[in-house]
Design an enzyme around this catalytic site. Structure first.
Site, PDB file in Angstrom:
ATOM      1  N   HIS A  26      -0.864   1.684  16.244  1.00 40.63           N
ATOM      2  CA  HIS A  26      -1.101   0.504  17.097  1.00 40.63           C
ATOM      3  C   HIS A  26      -0.034   0.421  18.186  1.00 40.63           C
ATOM      4  O   HIS A  26       0.739  -0.549  18.270  1.00 40.63           O
ATOM      5  CB  HIS A  26      -1.123  -0.771  16.256  1.00 40.63           C
ATOM      6  CG  HIS A  26      -2.176  -0.780  15.186  1.00 40.63           C
ATOM      7  ND1 HIS A  26      -3.522  -0.872  15.474  1.00 40.63           N
ATOM      8  CD2 HIS A  26      -2.071  -0.697  13.834  1.00 40.63           C
ATOM      9  CE1 HIS A  26      -4.214  -0.859  14.336  1.00 40.63           C
ATOM     10  NE2 HIS A  26      -3.355  -0.734  13.335  1.00 40.63           N
ATOM     11  N   LYS A  51       1.504   1.990   7.289  1.00 43.58           N
ATOM     12  CA  LYS A  51       1.852   1.218   8.482  1.00 43.58           C
ATOM     13  C   LYS A  51       2.754   2.017   9.413  1.00 43.58           C
ATOM     14  O   LYS A  51       3.319   3.048   9.048  1.00 43.58           O
ATOM     15  CB  LYS A  51       2.552  -0.083   8.072  1.00 43.58           C
ATOM     16  CG  LYS A  51       1.625  -1.074   7.380  1.00 43.58           C
ATOM     17  CD  LYS A  51       0.401  -1.428   8.206  1.00 43.58           C
ATOM     18  CE  LYS A  51       0.754  -2.201   9.462  1.00 43.58           C
ATOM     19  NZ  LYS A  51      -0.455  -2.497  10.288  1.00 43.58           N
ATOM     20  N   ASP A  84      -2.625  -6.801  15.157  1.00 43.78           N
ATOM     21  CA  ASP A  84      -2.043  -5.461  15.214  1.00 43.78           C
ATOM     22  C   ASP A  84      -2.095  -4.879  16.618  1.00 43.78           C
ATOM     23  O   ASP A  84      -1.270  -4.037  16.991  1.00 43.78           O
ATOM     24  CB  ASP A  84      -2.775  -4.510  14.263  1.00 43.78           C
ATOM     25  CG  ASP A  84      -2.113  -4.443  12.890  1.00 43.78           C
ATOM     26  OD1 ASP A  84      -0.918  -4.767  12.799  1.00 43.78           O
ATOM     27  OD2 ASP A  84      -2.788  -4.071  11.926  1.00 43.78           O
ATOM     28  N   ALA A  96       0.112  -9.400  10.244  1.00 45.93           N
ATOM     29  CA  ALA A  96      -0.189  -8.115  10.888  1.00 45.93           C
ATOM     30  C   ALA A  96      -0.590  -7.013   9.915  1.00 45.93           C
ATOM     31  O   ALA A  96      -1.018  -5.948  10.351  1.00 45.93           O
ATOM     32  CB  ALA A  96       1.022  -7.657  11.702  1.00 45.93           C
ATOM     33  N   GLU A 113      -6.025   4.779  13.609  1.00 44.33           N
ATOM     34  CA  GLU A 113      -6.945   3.836  14.251  1.00 44.33           C
ATOM     35  C   GLU A 113      -7.678   4.412  15.453  1.00 44.33           C
ATOM     36  O   GLU A 113      -8.632   3.793  15.939  1.00 44.33           O
ATOM     37  CB  GLU A 113      -6.209   2.553  14.656  1.00 44.33           C
ATOM     38  CG  GLU A 113      -5.262   2.684  15.842  1.00 44.33           C
ATOM     39  CD  GLU A 113      -3.858   3.107  15.444  1.00 44.33           C
ATOM     40  OE1 GLU A 113      -2.965   3.063  16.315  1.00 44.33           O
ATOM     41  OE2 GLU A 113      -3.646   3.492  14.261  1.00 44.33           O
ATOM     42  N   ASP A 151     -20.702 -12.039  20.507  1.00 52.53           N
ATOM     43  CA  ASP A 151     -20.454 -10.672  20.942  1.00 52.53           C
ATOM     44  C   ASP A 151     -21.094 -10.498  22.311  1.00 52.53           C
ATOM     45  O   ASP A 151     -21.975 -11.281  22.707  1.00 52.53           O
ATOM     46  CB  ASP A 151     -21.033  -9.657  19.947  1.00 52.53           C
ATOM     47  CG  ASP A 151     -20.363  -8.291  20.061  1.00 52.53           C
ATOM     48  OD1 ASP A 151     -19.458  -8.011  19.242  1.00 52.53           O
ATOM     49  OD2 ASP A 151     -20.724  -7.514  20.960  1.00 52.53           O
ATOM     50  N   VAL A 160     -11.809  -9.023  17.642  1.00 56.09           N
ATOM     51  CA  VAL A 160     -12.092  -8.228  18.836  1.00 56.09           C
ATOM     52  C   VAL A 160     -11.269  -6.947  18.816  1.00 56.09           C
ATOM     53  O   VAL A 160     -10.087  -6.965  18.471  1.00 56.09           O
ATOM     54  CB  VAL A 160     -11.772  -9.032  20.108  1.00 56.09           C
ATOM     55  CG1 VAL A 160     -12.037  -8.199  21.357  1.00 56.09           C
ATOM     56  CG2 VAL A 160     -12.582 -10.316  20.133  1.00 56.09           C
ATOM     57  N   ARG A 173       0.836  -1.197   0.000  1.00 59.41           N
ATOM     58  CA  ARG A 173       0.000   0.000   0.000  1.00 59.41           C
ATOM     59  C   ARG A 173       0.875   1.253   0.000  1.00 59.41           C
ATOM     60  O   ARG A 173       2.078   1.196   0.219  1.00 59.41           O
ATOM     61  CB  ARG A 173      -0.929  -0.003   1.224  1.00 59.41           C
ATOM     62  CG  ARG A 173      -2.015  -1.059   1.178  1.00 59.41           C
ATOM     63  CD  ARG A 173      -2.791  -1.131   2.496  1.00 59.41           C
ATOM     64  NE  ARG A 173      -1.989  -1.716   3.564  1.00 59.41           N
ATOM     65  CZ  ARG A 173      -2.426  -1.901   4.814  1.00 59.41           C
ATOM     66  NH1 ARG A 173      -3.639  -1.512   5.150  1.00 59.41           N
ATOM     67  NH2 ARG A 173      -1.639  -2.448   5.716  1.00 59.41           N
ATOM     68  N   TYR A 184      -1.178   4.594  10.543  1.00 55.39           N
ATOM     69  CA  TYR A 184      -1.538   3.620  11.571  1.00 55.39           C
ATOM     70  C   TYR A 184      -0.352   3.431  12.504  1.00 55.39           C
ATOM     71  O   TYR A 184       0.805   3.353  12.059  1.00 55.39           O
ATOM     72  CB  TYR A 184      -1.897   2.267  10.945  1.00 55.39           C
ATOM     73  CG  TYR A 184      -3.240   2.220  10.271  1.00 55.39           C
ATOM     74  CD1 TYR A 184      -4.410   2.415  10.989  1.00 55.39           C
ATOM     75  CD2 TYR A 184      -3.340   1.952   8.910  1.00 55.39           C
ATOM     76  CE1 TYR A 184      -5.652   2.366  10.365  1.00 55.39           C
ATOM     77  CE2 TYR A 184      -4.570   1.899   8.271  1.00 55.39           C
ATOM     78  CZ  TYR A 184      -5.732   2.104   9.012  1.00 55.39           C
ATOM     79  OH  TYR A 184      -6.952   2.050   8.388  1.00 55.39           O
ATOM     80  N   SER A 196     -10.716  -2.590   8.264  1.00 53.78           N
ATOM     81  CA  SER A 196     -11.410  -3.655   8.985  1.00 53.78           C
ATOM     82  C   SER A 196     -12.327  -4.423   8.039  1.00 53.78           C
ATOM     83  O   SER A 196     -12.468  -5.652   8.148  1.00 53.78           O
ATOM     84  CB  SER A 196     -12.224  -3.069  10.141  1.00 53.78           C
ATOM     85  OG  SER A 196     -11.385  -2.461  11.102  1.00 53.78           O
TER      86      SER A 196
END
Length: 371
Positions: free
Chosen positions: A95, A74, A269, A298, A117, A197, A238, A15, A93, A133
């Site tokens: 994380h 990333k 991640d 990841a 994120e 959930d 999750v 990307r 991003y 996502s």
């Protein structure tokens, strides 16, 4: 503002932070855009395409040295973090919660780090995370179906079955964007799908959408264990925004699963939601623990780089334009949703979940913006 976009150097990451079309939006507003040579090749965008959009082509060291804002996909790798400068804006991003070394490096660098994120939207949504996502949820079923093939170490189960043979059983843990998209794909293949959930409203919404095509269960320990033990494929979907993912599937639970069943940890991640998970790459995507195949790549969306890049740019570009037009501090003052993306600011951690997870003193975003 001078905006830089280096080529991604994470393993098999194709990307790019800015498409030529996005770069043109910035240059049309009077900003300079510096692109590293070859940055767009993974999505089929040549240096000439960027030049036609008004960009100039440079090396990565020059981009990090001269640009006021760095736009990536990333998290910066160690070699990139060494090039970051005090006061420079990093928009990508991150994380951070499961990554103490990256956090320490960003704090030491003095950058203003805005994480895709944790940027919010109406109703506590995460609009800059959502498209990836969606991609990751859909890819999780493709990856899981491949890993289930005997040649890849799996049980040899076809998720959709065939006439006279039962379909594979898919358990999806988490009914958010990842889980919903994974369930859609699995249902479309004809698999036997169960979604877990803890939010009754989420379960109701899923039940209305899927009707009899997928089952829903409240995610308590008993239901989770039953569903995992019965599954051929388990999708870990999750998310706790900005924080490390909870370890919901323990190593002990693997003993009740069929040998060759597959776990796909889309939460990797954020540290992963299976106790036995560790990050893998597209080059070497799986490993086996106690006879159970684990897929923990990841940067899953990097494999479908063109789709992912354009989907990501659709949501990241408007904020990038505001930051470039107004400067980071004024842009964040005017938009509390964007302000929620501020994770590290000039040597201080500003995101509560990261500070709590890694033991930093928190600088509230309001104070970071007060000067």
């Amino acid at each position: 503002m001078r905006v830089g976009c280096p080529r991604e150097i994470k393993n098999h990451e194709y990307r790019v932070g800015l498409t030529p079309e996005s770069a043109r939006e910035l240059t049309a507003r009077g900003h300079e855009v510096w692109i590293e040579s070859g940055a767009g090749l993974g999505i089929g965008a040549s240096d000439d395409a960027y030049s036609a959009a008004g960009c100039t082509i440079h090396t990565a060291p020059d981009i990090f040295a001269a640009c006021e804002m760095i736009v990536k996909v990333k998290e910066p790798q160690p070699a990139e973090r060494a090039l970051l400068r005090p006061g420079q804006i990093l928009y990508t991003y991150l994380h951070l919660a499961p990554d103490p070394q990256q956090t320490a490096d960003l704090v030491q660098s003095g950058v203003v780090a805005i994480a895709y994120e944790t940027v919010t939207g109406p109703g506590h949504s995460l609009p800059l995370l959502k498209p990836m996502s969606q991609v990751a949820g859909r890819m999780a079923i493709q990856a899981g179906a491949t890993a289930l093939e005997k040649v890849h170490g799996g049980r040899g189960v076809l998720l959709g079955g065939v006439p006279g043979v039962m379909p594979g059983k898919v358990t999806v843990i988490g009914g958010g964007t990842v889980g919903f998209n994974a369930a859609q794909m699995a249902v479309g293949l004809g698999a036997d799908v169960t979604i877990l959930d803890r939010d009754p409203e989420v379960l109701e919404r899923l039940g209305i959408h899927f009707e009899s095509r997928a089952k829903t269960r409240f995610s308590n320990q008993a239901n989770l264990t039953d569903s995992v033990c019965e599954a051929d494929l388990v999708i870990g979907a999750v998310l706790v925004p900005g924080a490390a993912a909870p370890k919901l599937v323990t190593r002990a639970m693997l003993s009740c699963m069929q040998r060759g069943a597959v776990l796909v940890d889309v939460a990797i991640d954020q540290g992963g939601c299976f106790e036995t998970s560790h990050p893998t790459t597209h080059q070497d995507p799986t490993f086996v623990v106690d006879g159970i195949v684990h897929y923990c790549v990841a940067n899953m969306p990097g494999a479908v780089a063109r789709t992912s890049t354009y989907a990501l740019n659709n949501v990241t570009l408007p904020h990038a334009l505001r930051i470039a037009d107004l400067g980071w501090k004024e842009a964040l003052r005017r938009d509390p949703h964007l302000a929620a993306g501020l994770n590290v600011c000039e040597g201080r951690v500003t995101y509560p979940a990261v500070a709590e997870e890694l033991g930093y003193d928190l600088l509230p975003v309001e104070q970071a913006l007060a000067g």
